[in-house]
Design a protein around this motif. Structure first.
Motif, PDB file in Angstrom:
ATOM      1  N   LYS A  13      29.156 -51.336 -93.731  1.00 27.16           N
ATOM      2  CA  LYS A  13      29.643 -52.033 -92.548  1.00 27.16           C
ATOM      3  C   LYS A  13      30.922 -51.369 -92.058  1.00 27.16           C
ATOM      4  CE  LYS A  13      26.530 -55.270 -92.589  1.00 27.16           C
ATOM      5  NZ  LYS A  13      25.533 -55.337 -91.549  1.00 27.16           N
ATOM      6  N   LEU A  14      31.163 -51.447 -90.767  1.00 25.33           N
ATOM      7  CA  LEU A  14      32.357 -50.869 -90.163  1.00 25.33           C
ATOM      8  C   LEU A  14      33.303 -51.987 -89.757  1.00 25.33           C
ATOM      9  CD1 LEU A  14      33.809 -48.352 -88.985  1.00 25.33           C
ATOM     10  CD2 LEU A  14      32.634 -48.854 -86.838  1.00 25.33           C
ATOM     11  N   VAL A  15      34.578 -51.824 -90.093  1.00 27.25           N
ATOM     12  CA  VAL A  15      35.627 -52.744 -89.672  1.00 27.25           C
ATOM     13  C   VAL A  15      36.663 -51.925 -88.920  1.00 27.25           C
ATOM     14  CG1 VAL A  15      37.416 -54.361 -90.394  1.00 27.25           C
ATOM     15  CG2 VAL A  15      35.273 -54.245 -91.662  1.00 27.25           C
ATOM     16  N   ARG A  16      36.991 -52.355 -87.706  1.00 28.41           N
ATOM     17  CA  ARG A  16      37.953 -51.643 -86.878  1.00 28.41           C
ATOM     18  C   ARG A  16      39.046 -52.628 -86.456  1.00 28.41           C
ATOM     19  NH1 ARG A  16      34.692 -50.410 -82.860  1.00 28.41           N
ATOM     20  NH2 ARG A  16      33.747 -48.822 -84.144  1.00 28.41           N
ATOM     21  N   VAL A  17      40.294 -52.187 -86.555  1.00 28.77           N
ATOM     22  CA  VAL A  17      41.423 -53.019 -86.137  1.00 28.77           C
ATOM     23  C   VAL A  17      42.242 -52.223 -85.131  1.00 28.77           C
ATOM     24  CG1 VAL A  17      43.509 -54.250 -86.847  1.00 28.77           C
ATOM     25  CG2 VAL A  17      41.518 -54.198 -88.367  1.00 28.77           C
ATOM     26  N   GLU A  18      42.499 -52.843 -83.997  1.00 25.08           N
ATOM     27  CA  GLU A  18      43.358 -52.265 -82.971  1.00 25.08           C
ATOM     28  C   GLU A  18      44.543 -53.197 -82.806  1.00 25.08           C
ATOM     29  OE1 GLU A  18      41.152 -51.493 -79.367  1.00 25.08           O
ATOM     30  OE2 GLU A  18      39.362 -51.030 -80.544  1.00 25.08           O
ATOM     31  N   ALA A  19      45.740 -52.621 -82.633  1.00 24.50           N
ATOM     32  CA  ALA A  19      46.932 -53.450 -82.516  1.00 24.50           C
ATOM     33  C   ALA A  19      47.899 -52.890 -81.481  1.00 24.50           C
ATOM     34  CB  ALA A  19      47.630 -53.570 -83.860  1.00 24.50           C
ATOM     35  N   VAL A  20      48.569 -53.801 -80.806  1.00 23.79           N
ATOM     36  CA  VAL A  20      49.682 -53.488 -79.925  1.00 23.79           C
ATOM     37  C   VAL A  20      50.900 -54.088 -80.599  1.00 23.79           C
ATOM     38  CG1 VAL A  20      50.686 -53.842 -77.635  1.00 23.79           C
ATOM     39  CG2 VAL A  20      48.201 -53.550 -77.877  1.00 23.79           C
ATOM     40  N   PHE A  21      51.947 -53.274 -80.765  1.00 23.62           N
ATOM     41  CA  PHE A  21      53.097 -53.750 -81.536  1.00 23.62           C
ATOM     42  C   PHE A  21      54.373 -53.022 -81.157  1.00 23.62           C
ATOM     43  CE2 PHE A  21      50.992 -50.306 -83.704  1.00 23.62           C
ATOM     44  CZ  PHE A  21      52.032 -49.464 -84.082  1.00 23.62           C
ATOM     45  N   ASP A  22      55.480 -53.656 -81.448  1.00 25.71           N
ATOM     46  CA  ASP A  22      56.805 -53.044 -81.464  1.00 25.71           C
ATOM     47  C   ASP A  22      57.366 -53.382 -82.827  1.00 25.71           C
ATOM     48  OD1 ASP A  22      57.216 -51.638 -78.959  1.00 25.71           O
ATOM     49  OD2 ASP A  22      57.075 -53.594 -77.993  1.00 25.71           O
ATOM     50  N   GLU A  23      58.188 -54.424 -82.898  1.00 21.50           N
ATOM     51  CA  GLU A  23      58.675 -54.882 -84.204  1.00 21.50           C
ATOM     52  C   GLU A  23      57.724 -55.899 -84.816  1.00 21.50           C
ATOM     53  OE1 GLU A  23      62.794 -55.917 -84.397  1.00 21.50           O
ATOM     54  OE2 GLU A  23      63.334 -54.303 -83.019  1.00 21.50           O
ATOM     55  N   VAL A  24      56.917 -56.527 -83.983  1.00 22.38           N
ATOM     56  CA  VAL A  24      55.908 -57.479 -84.446  1.00 22.38           C
ATOM     57  C   VAL A  24      54.562 -57.088 -83.844  1.00 22.38           C
ATOM     58  CG1 VAL A  24      57.552 -59.383 -84.671  1.00 22.38           C
ATOM     59  CG2 VAL A  24      56.271 -59.131 -82.564  1.00 22.38           C
ATOM     60  N   PHE A  25      53.488 -57.582 -84.454  1.00 22.40           N
ATOM     61  CA  PHE A  25      52.157 -57.378 -83.903  1.00 22.40           C
ATOM     62  C   PHE A  25      51.995 -58.321 -82.714  1.00 22.40           C
ATOM     63  CE2 PHE A  25      51.504 -56.025 -88.334  1.00 22.40           C
ATOM     64  CZ  PHE A  25      50.979 -54.757 -88.103  1.00 22.40           C
ATOM     65  N   ASP A  26      51.927 -57.751 -81.517  1.00 24.20           N
ATOM     66  CA  ASP A  26      51.796 -58.550 -80.311  1.00 24.20           C
ATOM     67  C   ASP A  26      50.342 -58.930 -80.042  1.00 24.20           C
ATOM     68  OD1 ASP A  26      54.588 -58.409 -79.594  1.00 24.20           O
ATOM     69  OD2 ASP A  26      54.214 -56.322 -79.026  1.00 24.20           O
ATOM     70  N   GLU A  27      49.452 -57.977 -80.261  1.00 29.94           N
ATOM     71  CA  GLU A  27      48.028 -58.187 -80.009  1.00 29.94           C
ATOM     72  C   GLU A  27      47.231 -57.524 -81.120  1.00 29.94           C
ATOM     73  OE1 GLU A  27      45.704 -57.030 -76.270  1.00 29.94           O
ATOM     74  OE2 GLU A  27      47.741 -57.415 -75.546  1.00 29.94           O
ATOM     75  N   VAL A  28      46.250 -58.229 -81.655  1.00 33.78           N
ATOM     76  CA  VAL A  28      45.391 -57.678 -82.704  1.00 33.78           C
ATOM     77  C   VAL A  28      43.946 -57.940 -82.320  1.00 33.78           C
ATOM     78  CG1 VAL A  28      44.727 -57.832 -85.133  1.00 33.78           C
ATOM     79  CG2 VAL A  28      47.139 -58.027 -84.497  1.00 33.78           C
ATOM     80  N   LYS A  29      43.114 -56.915 -82.446  1.00 38.86           N
ATOM     81  CA  LYS A  29      41.685 -57.039 -82.142  1.00 38.86           C
ATOM     82  C   LYS A  29      40.914 -56.484 -83.339  1.00 38.86           C
ATOM     83  CE  LYS A  29      38.372 -57.352 -78.894  1.00 38.86           C
ATOM     84  NZ  LYS A  29      37.855 -58.639 -78.562  1.00 38.86           N
ATOM     85  N   ILE A  30      40.044 -57.321 -83.912  1.00 36.27           N
ATOM     86  CA  ILE A  30      39.214 -56.923 -85.047  1.00 36.27           C
ATOM     87  C   ILE A  30      37.770 -56.839 -84.563  1.00 36.27           C
ATOM     88  CG2 ILE A  30      38.449 -57.515 -87.375  1.00 36.27           C
ATOM     89  CD1 ILE A  30      41.029 -59.268 -87.584  1.00 36.27           C
ATOM     90  N   THR A  31      37.156 -55.679 -84.741  1.00 33.88           N
ATOM     91  CA  THR A  31      35.765 -55.496 -84.324  1.00 33.88           C
ATOM     92  C   THR A  31      35.004 -54.768 -85.422  1.00 33.88           C
ATOM     93  OG1 THR A  31      36.297 -53.400 -83.226  1.00 33.88           O
ATOM     94  CG2 THR A  31      36.366 -55.389 -81.855  1.00 33.88           C
ATOM     95  N   GLY A  32      33.697 -54.713 -85.276  1.00 33.31           N
ATOM     96  CA  GLY A  32      32.869 -53.994 -86.230  1.00 33.31           C
ATOM     97  C   GLY A  32      31.477 -54.576 -86.295  1.00 33.31           C
TER      98      GLY A  32
END
Length: 80
Positions: A13-32
């Motif tokens: 199985k594939l797990v992919r995580v995309e994140a937008v961040f500076d000092e904190v994780f602002d946006e997180v997207k988990i797909t797969g």
């Protein structure tokens, strides 16, 4: 900043995580190509990481993911 990572887990199985961040994780997207129950738990998993400091430990991130009541099928919280 933006970042992403992918991982093929044990059963292929594939797990992919995309994140937008500076000092904190602002946006997180988990797909797969995995499943989870209930389906709306995916958003709650993503939200459990959002707002965390980028330098949070693996243990802290796993603890937050563990607070989400969900059955992960084809991957684990550690894979995220």
């Amino acid at each position: 900043m933006e970042g992403n990572a992918s991982k093929k887990v044990k059963d292929g199985k594939l797990v992919r995580v995309e994140a937008v961040f500076d000092e904190v994780f602002d946006e997180v997207k988990i797909t797969g190509d995995f499943f989870l129950q209930p389906p709306n738990a995916l958003k709650r998993l993503e939200e459990s990481i959002e707002g965390m400091k980028v330098n949070s430990s693996r243990k802290e991130i796993l603890e937050n993911l563990g607070k989400v009541d969900a059955e992960l099928i084809g991957f684990s919280r550690e894979d995220v």
